[in-house]
Design an enzyme around this catalytic site. Structure first.
Site, PDB file in Angstrom:
ATOM      1  N   LYS A   1     -71.207 -79.017  43.676  1.00  0.00           N
ATOM      2  CA  LYS A   1     -70.432 -79.895  44.554  1.00  0.00           C
ATOM      3  C   LYS A   1     -70.560 -79.428  46.001  1.00  0.00           C
ATOM      4  O   LYS A   1     -70.840 -78.256  46.263  1.00  0.00           O
ATOM      5  CB  LYS A   1     -68.947 -79.851  44.152  1.00  0.00           C
TER       6      LYS A   1
ATOM      7  N   ARG B   1     -66.363 -84.771  30.198  1.00  0.00           N
ATOM      8  CA  ARG B   1     -66.606 -85.570  28.981  1.00  0.00           C
ATOM      9  C   ARG B   1     -67.250 -84.724  27.886  1.00  0.00           C
ATOM     10  O   ARG B   1     -67.097 -85.018  26.714  1.00  0.00           O
ATOM     11  CB  ARG B   1     -67.427 -86.814  29.344  1.00  0.00           C
TER      12      ARG B   1
HETATM   13  N1  BES Z   1     -63.686 -83.095  38.129  1.00  0.00           N
HETATM   14  C1  BES Z   1     -64.561 -84.112  38.570  1.00  0.00           C
HETATM   15  C2  BES Z   1     -63.861 -85.426  38.903  1.00  0.00           C
HETATM   16  C3  BES Z   1     -62.891 -85.417  40.047  1.00  0.00           C
HETATM   17  C4  BES Z   1     -63.257 -85.916  41.280  1.00  0.00           C
HETATM   18  C5  BES Z   1     -61.588 -84.992  39.869  1.00  0.00           C
HETATM   19  C6  BES Z   1     -62.342 -85.937  42.314  1.00  0.00           C
HETATM   20  C7  BES Z   1     -60.684 -85.010  40.907  1.00  0.00           C
HETATM   21  C8  BES Z   1     -61.048 -85.498  42.126  1.00  0.00           C
HETATM   22  C9  BES Z   1     -65.625 -84.415  37.493  1.00  0.00           C
HETATM   23  O1  BES Z   1     -65.946 -83.363  36.656  1.00  0.00           O
HETATM   24  C10 BES Z   1     -66.859 -84.800  38.218  1.00  0.00           C
HETATM   25  O2  BES Z   1     -67.389 -83.989  38.901  1.00  0.00           O
HETATM   26  N2  BES Z   1     -67.288 -86.043  38.047  1.00  0.00           N
HETATM   27  C11 BES Z   1     -68.454 -86.519  38.674  1.00  0.00           C
HETATM   28  C12 BES Z   1     -69.267 -87.240  37.625  1.00  0.00           C
HETATM   29  C13 BES Z   1     -70.625 -87.641  38.091  1.00  0.00           C
HETATM   30  C14 BES Z   1     -71.521 -86.437  38.251  1.00  0.00           C
HETATM   31  C15 BES Z   1     -71.208 -88.577  37.053  1.00  0.00           C
HETATM   32  C16 BES Z   1     -68.041 -87.471  39.786  1.00  0.00           C
HETATM   33  O3  BES Z   1     -67.140 -88.261  39.577  1.00  0.00           O
HETATM   34  O4  BES Z   1     -68.614 -87.387  40.861  1.00  0.00           O
HETATM   35 ZN    ZN Z   2     -67.519 -82.102  37.478  1.00  0.00          ZN
END
Ligand code: BES
Ligand code: ZN
Ligand code: ZN
Length: 463
Positions: free
Chosen positions: A240, A314
């Site tokens: 990230k 997931r």
């Molecule tokens: N933990 C994150 C989702 C999230 C985003 C929670 C903002 C709280 C605030 C999750 O694990 C994630 O990183 N999701 C990705 C998925 C993508 C790579 C398909 C996302 O939503 O960007």
């Molecule tokens: Zn994530």
């Protein structure tokens, strides 16, 4: 602390006034202070016009008054709820007690010197039968929300998977509930290839905790509450950004809320069987991390191609759901997770996304949500969307091929629910609040889902 008033001597009286036709009384959330002599004072909070009054307004007004008193460093006050009682048909006590307790919430901190903010709030429930019992139920629910908020607010170095496993086990034991903690070795034996792939990315070992509450031993029905417990999400090798990583300590909010809800249900002795399932991991970078392109075999036998190591929630939920179904015999499933950034873009911070494979179960859930005052909105799961998570080399792909990130994530989980009635809640936007909307909320972890999951248990127990 919030308790029933038994004529204790207090510094302040908190009461409420409705705006009358001649425009006396309080406008909405208007404050007025009056001196009663002996250093005793009254704070009156305006409720606005009677015809516009709602249960939400009652919660807000009580919390507003308590927040104002906190500003004056008040040590004791009594709340007079007669005016609110008149408005909500003698139902003010639980609402006021819950809102007051939430308003008294103070975020945990690690400052070397901290202010002591002891504040005893008494509620005048004169003439109300069972006042103590009603108050205990209401404050118990508020304590559950606070338990979840506190866990969400803990930084990752104060809440590793092992520490979280310990915290939820302790909470469960206090409520006399059975717990079980699986470590990496046990996960390997069970073939949890999806959960382990994420767990192996960190030197802090993964854990999976289950808490069982058997409130209806005569029934074979068991409601599974499955919560995402990522104690920190760096994204893994699909790292990230700095901004994206902020607050990823709260990526275990789903697990915190299912623990809080099952404990609250047990404390109220609800006639229902519930199993809370909490997979806990850190998603990090290490020599043993999983990689984009990897193909994993989940406990269900289904294979998964990794499109992104950042879509880790997931993966851990998939194995947790399979474990709940195959090893614990659960008959219905609700999962709750801070799963996708896409749901934040869609619904912001007020409303959580919902997906389901069972309309009747969903309508019971929605009724529970409305009693709890929490907002969920259902997303479609038309069969065409299944294409989003197809992989050329595995049974499933862990990200979407073509947008609709929240729906793709939901459908991925649905593939593990087998034939069980299932509801998925995406609370990525609502589990933490930067700018609270209502006076009983606070900055940081919100406790989203706790009250609704409790109310769902309550509702299913009545049937
Ligand atoms: N933990 C994150 C989702 C999230 C985003 C929670 C903002 C709280 C605030 C999750 O694990 C994630 O990183 N999701 C990705 C998925 C993508 C790579 C398909 C996302 O939503 O960007
Ligand atoms: Zn994530
Ligand atoms: Zn995550």
């Amino acid at each position: 602390m919030v308790t029933i008033w038994k004529n204790e001597d207090v510094e302040w009286l908190l009461n409420f006034a409705v705006k009358t036709e001649d425009n006396s009384g309080g406008g909405w959330l208007e404050l007025s202070v009056a001196c009663r002599g002996n250093g005793k004072q009254t704070l009156t909070v305006g409720l606005g016009k009677a015809e516009e009054f709602t249960l939400l307004a009652a919660r807000r007004a009580v919390a507003h008054g308590v927040n104002e008193l906190k500003k004056f460093s008040v040590k004791s006050a009594v709340v007079d709820i007669t005016t609110i009682n008149d408005m909500v048909g003698d139902n003010a006590l639980p609402i006021a007690a819950e809102a007051a307790r939430l308003a008294l919430f103070k975020r945990e901190n690690w400052k070397s010197k901290d202010k002591n903010e002891d504040f005893t709030l008494y509620i005048d429930a004169a003439g109300q039968p069972d006042a103590e019992k009603i108050l205990n139920t209401a404050t118990g629910l508020a304590e559950a929300v606070i338990f979840a908020r506190d866990l969400v607010n803990k930084p990752a170095n104060k809440l590793t998977p092992a520490m979280m496993a310990e915290a939820v086990t302790e909470a469960a034991k206090k409520a006399n509930l059975q717990t079980e903690v699986l470590d990496a070795k046990a996960m390997e034996k069970l073939g949890m290839g999806a959960l382990l792939a994420v767990g192996q990315s960190s030197a802090n070992e993964p854990k999976m905790v289950t808490i069982a509450y058997t409130g209806n031993p005569g029934s074979k029905d068991v409601l599974a509450l499955v919560g995402k417990g990522v104690t920190f999400d760096t994204g893994g090798y699909n790292l990230k950004s700095t901004a994206g990583m902020a607050w990823m300590q709260g990526d275990m909010a789903g697990a915190a809320s299912v623990c809080a809800a099952i404990v609250a249900a047990a404390n109220q002795k609800l006639k229902i069987n519930v199993l809370a399932v909490m997979p806990m991991v850190e998603n990090r970078i290490s020599p043993s991390s999983f990689l984009p392109g990897d193909v994993l075999t989940s406990m269900s036998g289904k294979t998964i191609e990794i499109g992104s190591t950042d879509a880790e929630g997931r993966l851990i939920l998939a194995d947790a759901i399979t474990y709940a179904i195959r090893n614990k015999g659960v008959t219905r499933i609700v999962d709750i997770a801070t799963l996708t950034g896409a749901v934040v873009g869609m619904f912001g911070h007020t409303t959580a996304g919902l997906m389901t494979n069972d309309d009747a179960f969903c309508s019971a859930f929605m009724e529970a949500a409305s009693q709890a005052g929490e907002r969920f909105w259902q997303l479609p799961s038309f069969p065409e969307y299944r294409k989003l998570i197809e992989s050329p080399v595995a049974d499933l792909y862990n990200i979407s091929n073509d947008g609709c990130g929240t729906i793709a994530a939901g459908l991925f989980l649905e593939a593990f629910a087998e034939d069980k009635p299932w509801i998925h809640l995406d609370v990525a936007g609502t589990a933490r609040l930067d700018k609270p909307y209502f006076e009983f909320q606070s900055k940081g972890g919100s406790g989203m889902g706790v009250t609704t999951l409790y109310q769902l248990c309550h509702l299913l127990a009545e049937k």
